[in-house]
Design a protein around this motif. Structure first.
Motif, PDB file in Angstrom:
ATOM      1  N   GLY A   1       0.238  -1.393   0.259  1.00 58.03           N
ATOM      2  CA  GLY A   1      -0.153   0.162  -0.339  1.00 58.03           C
ATOM      3  C   GLY A   1       0.662   1.347   0.317  1.00 58.03           C
ATOM      4  O   GLY A   1       0.441   2.271  -0.648  1.00 58.03           O
ATOM      5  N   GLY A   2       2.238   1.125   0.916  1.00 59.80           N
ATOM      6  CA  GLY A   2       2.640   2.477   0.551  1.00 59.80           C
ATOM      7  C   GLY A   2       3.804   2.632  -0.910  1.00 59.80           C
ATOM      8  O   GLY A   2       3.325   4.149  -0.934  1.00 59.80           O
ATOM      9  N   ASN A   3       3.530   1.730  -1.114  1.00 61.34           N
ATOM     10  CA  ASN A   3       4.418   1.636  -2.708  1.00 61.34           C
ATOM     11  C   ASN A   3       3.410   1.790  -2.976  1.00 61.34           C
ATOM     12  O   ASN A   3       3.840   3.234  -4.422  1.00 61.34           O
ATOM     13  CB  ASN A   3       4.731   0.366  -3.411  1.00 61.34           C
ATOM     14  CG  ASN A   3       5.954  -0.022  -2.851  1.00 61.34           C
ATOM     15  OD1 ASN A   3       7.080  -0.023  -3.407  1.00 61.34           O
ATOM     16  ND2 ASN A   3       6.431  -1.207  -1.963  1.00 61.34           N
ATOM     17  N   LEU A   4       2.242   2.287  -3.120  1.00 64.39           N
ATOM     18  CA  LEU A   4       0.880   2.854  -4.326  1.00 64.39           C
ATOM     19  C   LEU A   4       0.276   4.432  -4.117  1.00 64.39           C
ATOM     20  O   LEU A   4       0.954   4.779  -5.120  1.00 64.39           O
ATOM     21  CB  LEU A   4      -0.044   2.224  -4.533  1.00 64.39           C
ATOM     22  CG  LEU A   4      -0.084   0.643  -4.877  1.00 64.39           C
ATOM     23  CD1 LEU A   4      -1.717   0.105  -4.261  1.00 64.39           C
ATOM     24  CD2 LEU A   4       0.122   0.275  -6.511  1.00 64.39           C
ATOM     25  N   ALA A   5       0.777   4.921  -2.441  1.00 63.39           N
ATOM     26  CA  ALA A   5       0.093   5.490  -1.977  1.00 63.39           C
ATOM     27  C   ALA A   5       1.522   6.539  -2.608  1.00 63.39           C
ATOM     28  O   ALA A   5       0.692   8.132  -2.773  1.00 63.39           O
ATOM     29  CB  ALA A   5       0.131   5.936  -0.701  1.00 63.39           C
ATOM     30  N   PHE A   6       2.654   5.863  -2.977  1.00 60.14           N
ATOM     31  CA  PHE A   6       3.592   6.722  -3.033  1.00 60.14           C
ATOM     32  C   PHE A   6       3.904   7.113  -4.677  1.00 60.14           C
ATOM     33  O   PHE A   6       3.530   8.648  -5.162  1.00 60.14           O
ATOM     34  CB  PHE A   6       5.589   5.882  -3.181  1.00 60.14           C
ATOM     35  CG  PHE A   6       6.765   6.952  -3.753  1.00 60.14           C
ATOM     36  CD1 PHE A   6       7.197   7.886  -2.474  1.00 60.14           C
ATOM     37  CD2 PHE A   6       6.531   7.193  -4.899  1.00 60.14           C
ATOM     38  CE1 PHE A   6       7.754   8.026  -3.016  1.00 60.14           C
ATOM     39  CE2 PHE A   6       8.270   7.693  -5.285  1.00 60.14           C
ATOM     40  CZ  PHE A   6       8.772   8.237  -4.761  1.00 60.14           C
ATOM     41  N   GLY A   7       2.802   6.804  -5.282  1.00 65.11           N
ATOM     42  CA  GLY A   7       2.398   7.285  -7.126  1.00 65.11           C
ATOM     43  C   GLY A   7       1.400   8.266  -6.685  1.00 65.11           C
ATOM     44  O   GLY A   7       1.477   8.637  -8.018  1.00 65.11           O
TER      45      GLY A   7
END
Length: 213
Positions: free
Chosen positions: A98-104
Motif C-alpha cells: 500500500g505504501g508503494n502505491l500511495a507513493f505514486g
C-alpha cells in the motif's frame, strides 16, 4: 482522468560521440502503442531515456519531444509526467504494498481518501487486502501488477515501456501484456515500448519500427 494528447518524436536522433545511433520521427496517438524493435545495443533504451529526460552524458540528442503542443525536450524528468515501466518492478523494499502505491499518488487529499484510492487500485488488479503486505512476499506477477498500478496512480500523460515483460515466464507475460495494453487503451495514453520480443510487439497491436544494428 486527465485529458491526453499525442506524443511526438520530432526527428529525434541520438549520437554516441560522432556516431549516429538511432533516429525516430513519429506521432503516437492517445491510446496507441508504438513499438521499437531491435537487438541489444541498437539504441532502443537510449532513445527511451531521451524521451524520459535522463539521457546519459555519453550521448547527445537532436530533435524535439512534444506532448500535444508542449515541448518537453528541455524539461526535467519530474515535470514531464511520463509513466515508466521497466523490466524489474523496482518496488521500494522499506514500504508496504500500500505504501508503494500511495507513493505514486499525486500530493493532496486526506489520509482516508488516499487509503481508499490505494485499496480500490489493489482491487482493480486482483490484490484486494494486500495493502499491508511486504513487497518481498509477492510473486513476480503480483509485483509487476503493483508496479504498473503505482505508475498509473501517478496520472501520467504518456507511458514508456522498457522491456516490461522480459523477466516474466510465458504465462505471466501473456497476462501482463493484456493488463498493460488494456490500461493504456482505456486511459488513452500514448505509449512508446521498446522490446526485442516479436510477441510483445504483436500483442501491443500498434505500429512497429524495426531498428537495425
Amino acid at each position: 482522468m486527465p485529458e491526453t494528447s499525442p506524443l511526438w518524436l520530432d526527428e529525434v536522433a541520438i549520437y554516441q560521440g560522432d556516431r549516429p545511433l538511432v533516429r525516430v520521427d513519429a506521432r503516437i496517438a492517445p491510446g496507441e502503442v508504438l513499438t521499437l524493435m531491435g537487438p541489444s545495443g541498437v539504441g532502443k533504451s537510449t532513445l527511451l531515456a531521451q524521451v524520459a529526460g535522463f539521457l546519459a552524458p555519453a550521448f547527445t540528442a537532436t530533435g524535439r519531444v512534444r506532448l500535444g503542443d508542449e515541448d518537453l525536450t528541455t524539461r526535467p524528468p519530474e515535470r514531464r509526467r511520463l509513466g515508466l515501466l521497466f523490466q524489474d518492478p523496482l518496488l521500494f523494499p522499506h514500504l508496504s504494498v500500500g505504501g508503494n502505491l500511495a507513493f505514486g499518488l499525486p500530493p493532496g487529499g486526506g489520509r482516508r481518501a488516499r487509503r481508499r484510492r490505494v485499496e480500490a487500485a489493489l482491487a482493480d488488479i486482483g490484490l484486494a487486502g494486500f495493502a499491508d503486505r511486504d513487497p518481498a512476499t509477492l510473486s513476480g506477477g503480483q509485483q509487476a501488477r503493483v508496479a504498473l498500478m503505482r505508475v498509473l496512480l501517478a496520472e501520467p500523460r504518456a507511458m514508456l515501456l522498457d522491456e516490461p515483460f522480459s523477466k516474466l515466464d510465458a504465462a505471466l507475460r501473456d497476462e501482463m501484456r493484456r493488463l498493460v495494453f488494456a490500461r493504456v487503451h482505456d486511459r488513452g495514453l500514448p505509449t512508446l515500448m521498446v522490446t526485442h520480443d516479436r510477441q510483445d510487439a504483436e500483442a501491443a497491436g500498434g505500429r512497429i519500427i524495426e531498428l537495425a544494428p
